[in-house]
Design an enzyme around this catalytic site. Structure first.
Site, PDB file in Angstrom:
ATOM      1  NE  ARG A   1      21.906  -5.893  54.799  1.00  0.00           N
ATOM      2  CZ  ARG A   1      21.072  -6.892  55.050  1.00  0.00           C
ATOM      3  NH1 ARG A   1      21.526  -8.003  55.592  1.00  0.00           N
ATOM      4  NH2 ARG A   1      19.796  -6.796  54.761  1.00  0.00           N
TER       5      ARG A   1
ATOM      6  CD  GLU B   1       4.142 -10.835  51.500  1.00  0.00           C
ATOM      7  OE1 GLU B   1       3.375 -11.372  50.696  1.00  0.00           O
ATOM      8  OE2 GLU B   1       5.379 -10.787  51.373  1.00  0.00           O
TER       9      GLU B   1
END
Length: 210
Positions: A72, A109
């Site tokens: 984006r 993560e």
């Protein structure tokens, strides 16, 4: 730093940008409040206000390169580059760019990811602005900074449309400032639960009662 704390306090354009963001609950997985900027860019006036604010900030900073982070960041970076007379370069995920590239890995993560840039995309000493739509932990932007600096460029600043004010990851961007237009759009009751995980990786769980 947030735009409202840096000379744009009370600017109605910021409220318009905030209100143009669409919140999509439970996307891409349950518990996530996705900040959708397609509703922002489909509004000509608000999209122009977004670009104008960023152009006004960077037009006199001697920026020669605007680097957009996949995906984006590609929406905003070329428009800014055109207005300030800089070149646009894409920072892409692994395997998306043809030809010779340099890569920079970073931690997520649950694993790792990678940004790549064409060899020769920037010259030594060029002043670079890095653009993405949202900063959360700061891991992706940190990787972008390292990638550009390995090529000899000078990263002046990173800019994002949306930023999480509570996330300490914004202080891990190799000492580079981050300019943020608005906080995430909230839908009814939102609780931000932020936990510090190993390797200084922050994860956040956004729970909503829609």
């Amino acid at each position: 730093m947030f735009a409202a704390e840096n000379g744009l306090s009370g600017d109605p354009r910021l409220q318009g940008i905030y209100e143009a963001i669409r919140v999509v609950p439970n996307f891409p997985k349950p518990g996530i409040m996705f900040q959708d900027i397609t509703s922002l860019v489909s509004n000509h006036r608000v999209f122009k206000d977004t670009i104008d604010i960023l152009v006004d900030r960077y037009k006199n900073m001697g920026i020669s390169v605007v680097a957009g982070v996949e995906a984006r960041g590609f929406i905003f970076a070329p428009a800014i580059a055109l207005e300030i007379g800089a070149k646009f370069i894409p920072l892409r995920k692994a395997g998306k760019l043809p030809g010779a590239v340099i890569s920079e890995s970073y931690e997520l993560e649950y694993g790792n990811d990678c940004l790549e840039m064409h060899v020769g995309a920037v010259n030594i000493g060029e002043r670079v602005l890095v653009i993405d739509d949202l900063v959360a932990t700061g891991g992706t932007l940190s990787a972008a900074i390292r990638l550009l600096e390995r090529a000899g460029a000078e990263v002046v600043e990173c800019a994002c449309i949306i930023g999480l004010p509570e996330v300490e990851g914004r202080n891990r961007l190799d000492g580079k400032p981050v300019y943020i237009l608005v906080e995430p759009r909230q839908q009814n009751y939102v609780v931000w639960y932020i936990t510090l995980r190993s390797s200084l990786v922050l994860t956040f769980f956004i729970c909503c009662n829609a």
